[in-house]
Motif scaffolding. Structure first.
Motif, mmCIF file in Angstrom:
data_model
loop_
_atom_site.group_PDB
_atom_site.id
_atom_site.type_symbol
_atom_site.label_atom_id
_atom_site.label_comp_id
_atom_site.label_asym_id
_atom_site.label_seq_id
_atom_site.Cartn_x
_atom_site.Cartn_y
_atom_site.Cartn_z
ATOM 1 N N ASN A 38 0.740 -1.230 0.066
ATOM 2 C CA ASN A 38 -0.119 0.056 -0.061
ATOM 3 C C ASN A 38 0.971 1.246 0.025
ATOM 4 O OD1 ASN A 38 0.817 0.531 2.769
ATOM 5 N ND2 ASN A 38 -1.158 -0.261 3.585
ATOM 6 N N THR A 66 -1.394 -0.173 -4.129
ATOM 7 C CA THR A 66 -2.430 0.222 -3.630
ATOM 8 C C THR A 66 -2.774 1.663 -2.996
ATOM 9 O OG1 THR A 66 -2.971 -0.879 -1.724
ATOM 10 C CG2 THR A 66 -3.399 -2.030 -3.782
ATOM 11 N N GLY A 99 -5.878 3.169 -1.586
ATOM 12 C CA GLY A 99 -7.061 3.202 -0.806
ATOM 13 C C GLY A 99 -7.999 3.916 -1.760
ATOM 14 N N GLY A 125 -9.089 -4.918 5.544
ATOM 15 C CA GLY A 125 -9.113 -6.124 4.904
ATOM 16 C C GLY A 125 -9.129 -5.734 3.440
HETATM 17 P P1 ATP Z 1 -6.051 -2.331 4.808
HETATM 18 O O1 ATP Z 1 -4.933 -2.276 5.508
HETATM 19 O O2 ATP Z 1 -7.288 -1.518 5.284
HETATM 20 O O3 ATP Z 1 -6.633 -3.698 4.706
HETATM 21 P P2 ATP Z 1 -4.788 -1.552 2.515
HETATM 22 O O4 ATP Z 1 -4.064 -0.157 2.949
HETATM 23 O O5 ATP Z 1 -3.661 -2.603 2.356
HETATM 24 O O6 ATP Z 1 -5.694 -2.027 3.241
HETATM 25 P P3 ATP Z 1 -5.783 0.257 0.481
HETATM 26 O O7 ATP Z 1 -4.693 0.791 -0.311
HETATM 27 O O8 ATP Z 1 -6.517 1.101 1.371
HETATM 28 O O9 ATP Z 1 -5.420 -1.195 1.129
HETATM 29 O O10 ATP Z 1 -7.001 -0.512 -0.422
HETATM 30 C C1 ATP Z 1 -7.025 -1.456 -1.342
HETATM 31 C C2 ATP Z 1 -7.546 -1.406 -2.418
HETATM 32 O O11 ATP Z 1 -8.982 -1.267 -2.024
HETATM 33 C C3 ATP Z 1 -7.604 0.144 -3.279
HETATM 34 O O12 ATP Z 1 -6.630 -0.156 -4.357
HETATM 35 C C4 ATP Z 1 -8.920 0.241 -3.779
HETATM 36 O O13 ATP Z 1 -9.257 -0.316 -5.046
HETATM 37 C C5 ATP Z 1 -9.941 -0.378 -2.555
HETATM 38 N N1 ATP Z 1 -10.382 0.722 -1.834
HETATM 39 C C6 ATP Z 1 -9.832 0.845 -0.540
HETATM 40 N N2 ATP Z 1 -10.650 2.119 0.183
HETATM 41 C C7 ATP Z 1 -11.613 2.426 -0.679
HETATM 42 C C8 ATP Z 1 -12.499 3.374 -0.797
HETATM 43 N N3 ATP Z 1 -12.849 4.275 0.400
HETATM 44 N N4 ATP Z 1 -13.317 3.462 -1.746
HETATM 45 C C9 ATP Z 1 -13.304 2.567 -2.657
HETATM 46 N N5 ATP Z 1 -12.129 1.711 -2.953
HETATM 47 C C10 ATP Z 1 -11.599 1.589 -1.780
#
Ligand code: ATP
Length: 295
Positions: free
Chosen positions: A181, A207, A209, A238
């Motif tokens: 991320n 990624t 968010g 997740g």
């Molecule tokens: P976490 O640690 O919360 O499990 P992460 O930090 O590993 O997640 P993120 O980059 O937050 O991962 O999110 C992964 C994917 O989920 C993003 O690339 C996006 O496609 C989707 N996503 C996350 N948050 C949102 C949101 N608020 N609205 C729409 N899609 C989202």
């Protein structure tokens, strides 16, 4: 009998306590609410990929208290033949959450640190070209498993989470796809002293968010964009595991990178609109329905 996803991954029991404030040293605090759920980055990714229609073999371990975790995985369609039951307690997280959403977490890796070399070898024996191996940072033996799988021609995906700089750097030579991320990308580039885009792995996914994700293919130089869908999130825990599980499930089923990214973005958009982690993973039908309503 077709291609498959192997996932050497953690299985955690999440104990969630709702408290009116986070406990101080020496304090005994009554909890206003309690919820138990199946978590762990490994279990989350396995469930996401299985509900997306892939054949998934989970490699891991639980304690005597983890029988229900195995059932939950097999209910989602995950093959649990390579999940050992060991003497150590199942990995777990005790999570206190206050009314502001601030939390305090005690994590015990437990059985996730008791997976044996022989178990991994045995599980990967049938794997080969066309198959995928998922790895994260919540089990032991990730390096050994990556080496073993790669020698057999398996495509190896590694989520560098929870982040550990020296572990991530050690994994880079033995993986095909690095998944991070935004925060992990910054931590890794700080540790390497170079921009994350210059990291020498064949494929990189970052990624971001609600800002979406990118996939960079080092060999072709191509950058694939995966814009996030606009939704009203209620619980984003997740989301990253949902995204990776769905990308890899789509690739495993022969989809191209752009299609896989679009399906994964849709799956993660659905996941964040639901309460929970592994229990919030969507089925491929849900993703089809969601995409049918979006241009
Ligand atoms: P976490 O640690 O919360 O499990 P992460 O930090 O590993 O997640 P993120 O980059 O937050 O991962 O999110 C992964 C994917 O989920 C993003 O690339 C996006 O496609 C989707 N996503 C996350 N948050 C949102 C949101 N608020 N609205 C729409 N899609 C989202």
């Amino acid at each position: 009998d077709g291609v498959a996803i192997y996932n050497l991954g953690s299985i955690n029991i999440d104990h969630l306590y709702q408290v009116d404030h986070l406990p101080k040293p020496g304090e005994t605090l009554a909890s206003q609410g309690y919820h138990v759920g199946l978590g762990g980055k490994g279990a989350n990714q396995s469930i996401a990929a299985a509900l997306a229609g892939a054949q998934v073999h989970h490699i891991g371990a639980v304690g005597a208290d983890g029988g229900w975790c195995k059932s939950r995985l097999s209910d989602a369609g995950v093959n649990t033949d390579h999940i050992a039951t060991v003497a150590t307690a199942t990995g777990h997280a005790n999570i206190c959450v206050d009314p502001e959403g601030e939390n305090l977490i005690i994590l015990y890796s437990g059985a996730n640190a008791d997976i044996s070399d022989a178990q991994v070898k045995d599980a990967l024996r049938g794997s080969g070209s066309g198959d995928h191996l998922l790895l994260q940072n919540e089990t032991t033996l990730t390096y050994e498993a990556a080496q073993m799988a790669r020698a057999a021609g398996v495509f190896v995906i590694y989520s560098a989470a929870p982040f550990d700089a020296s572990r991530a750097i050690a994994m880079l030579p033995v993986i095909d796809l690095l998944a991070v991320n935004e925060v992990e990308a910054e931590q890794l580039s700080a540790a390497l002293g170079t921009a994350v885009e210059t990291i020498e792995v064949p494929h990189l996914v970052i990624t971001r968010g609600a800002k979406g994700a990118i996939w960079r293919d080092r060999q072709t130089g191509a950058e694939h964009q995966a814009p996030a869908f606009r939704v009203d999130p209620v619980d984003t825990t997740g989301a990253g595991d949902c995204f990776i599980g769905n990308v890899v499930a789509a690739l495993d089923q022969g989809q191209d990178i752009d299609t896989a990214l679009r399906r994964a973005s849709a799956a993660a958009a659905i996941q964040v609109t639901r309460e929970g982690t592994s229990s919030a993973m969507p089925r491929s039908d849900d993703v089809d329905d969601f995409l049918a309503t979006r241009p």
